[in-house]
Design a protein around this motif. Structure first.
Motif, PDB file in Angstrom:
ATOM      1  N   THR A 116       0.818  -1.209   0.000  1.00 15.04           N
ATOM      2  CA  THR A 116       0.000   0.000   0.000  1.00 15.04           C
ATOM      3  C   THR A 116       0.856   1.266   0.000  1.00 15.04           C
ATOM      4  OG1 THR A 116      -1.702  -1.174   1.226  1.00 15.04           O
ATOM      5  CG2 THR A 116      -1.832   1.215   1.222  1.00 15.04           C
ATOM      6  N   LEU A 117       1.939   1.264   0.728  1.00 12.96           N
ATOM      7  CA  LEU A 117       2.765   2.455   0.886  1.00 12.96           C
ATOM      8  C   LEU A 117       3.960   2.514  -0.057  1.00 12.96           C
ATOM      9  CD1 LEU A 117       2.741   2.640   4.776  1.00 12.96           C
ATOM     10  CD2 LEU A 117       1.293   3.883   3.161  1.00 12.96           C
TER      11      LEU A 117
ATOM     12  N   ARG B 133       0.268   5.773  -4.694  1.00 14.70           N
ATOM     13  CA  ARG B 133      -0.744   6.838  -4.622  1.00 14.70           C
ATOM     14  C   ARG B 133      -1.394   7.055  -5.988  1.00 14.70           C
ATOM     15  NH1 ARG B 133      -2.022  11.451  -1.493  1.00 14.70           N
ATOM     16  NH2 ARG B 133      -0.407  10.882  -0.013  1.00 14.70           N
ATOM     17  N   LYS B 134      -0.581   7.083  -7.031  1.00 20.41           N
ATOM     18  CA  LYS B 134      -1.114   7.307  -8.365  1.00 20.41           C
ATOM     19  C   LYS B 134      -2.043   6.160  -8.780  1.00 20.41           C
ATOM     20  CE  LYS B 134       1.598   9.200 -11.271  1.00 20.41           C
ATOM     21  NZ  LYS B 134       2.678   9.484 -12.214  1.00 20.41           N
TER      22      LYS B 134
ATOM     23  N   ALA C 133      -3.711   4.196  -6.768  1.00 24.11           N
ATOM     24  CA  ALA C 133      -4.920   4.262  -5.935  1.00 24.11           C
ATOM     25  C   ALA C 133      -5.854   5.359  -6.423  1.00 24.11           C
ATOM     26  CB  ALA C 133      -4.536   4.499  -4.474  1.00 24.11           C
ATOM     27  N   GLU C 134      -5.309   6.487  -6.848  1.00 23.35           N
ATOM     28  CA  GLU C 134      -6.144   7.573  -7.375  1.00 23.35           C
ATOM     29  C   GLU C 134      -6.825   7.158  -8.673  1.00 23.35           C
ATOM     30  OE1 GLU C 134      -3.524  10.906  -7.627  1.00 23.35           O
ATOM     31  OE2 GLU C 134      -3.665  11.337  -5.472  1.00 23.35           O
TER      32      GLU C 134
END
Length: 50
Positions: A30-31, A36-37, A39-40
């Motif tokens: 997850t990290l 982040r990209k 997940a977005e």
């Protein structure tokens, strides 16, 4: 009753370790950089027009 005892012994000794390793792997996935990209993009899927 021997099967129950064996499963209980496994859960007491190795089950916690397996669950901890699984949790750490999910957390690292997850990290991770670039997560982040991804997940977005996944969060925007229901909002896209077909």
């Amino acid at each position: 009753m021997e099967t129950y005892t064996a499963m209980r012994h496994f859960a007491d000794s190795w089950g916690l370790l397996a669950m901890t390793l699984f949790f750490v792997a999910v957390l690292a996935f997850t990290l991770r950089p670039g997560g982040r990209k991804a997940a977005e993009r996944a969060a925007e899927i229901p909002l896209k027009e077909d």
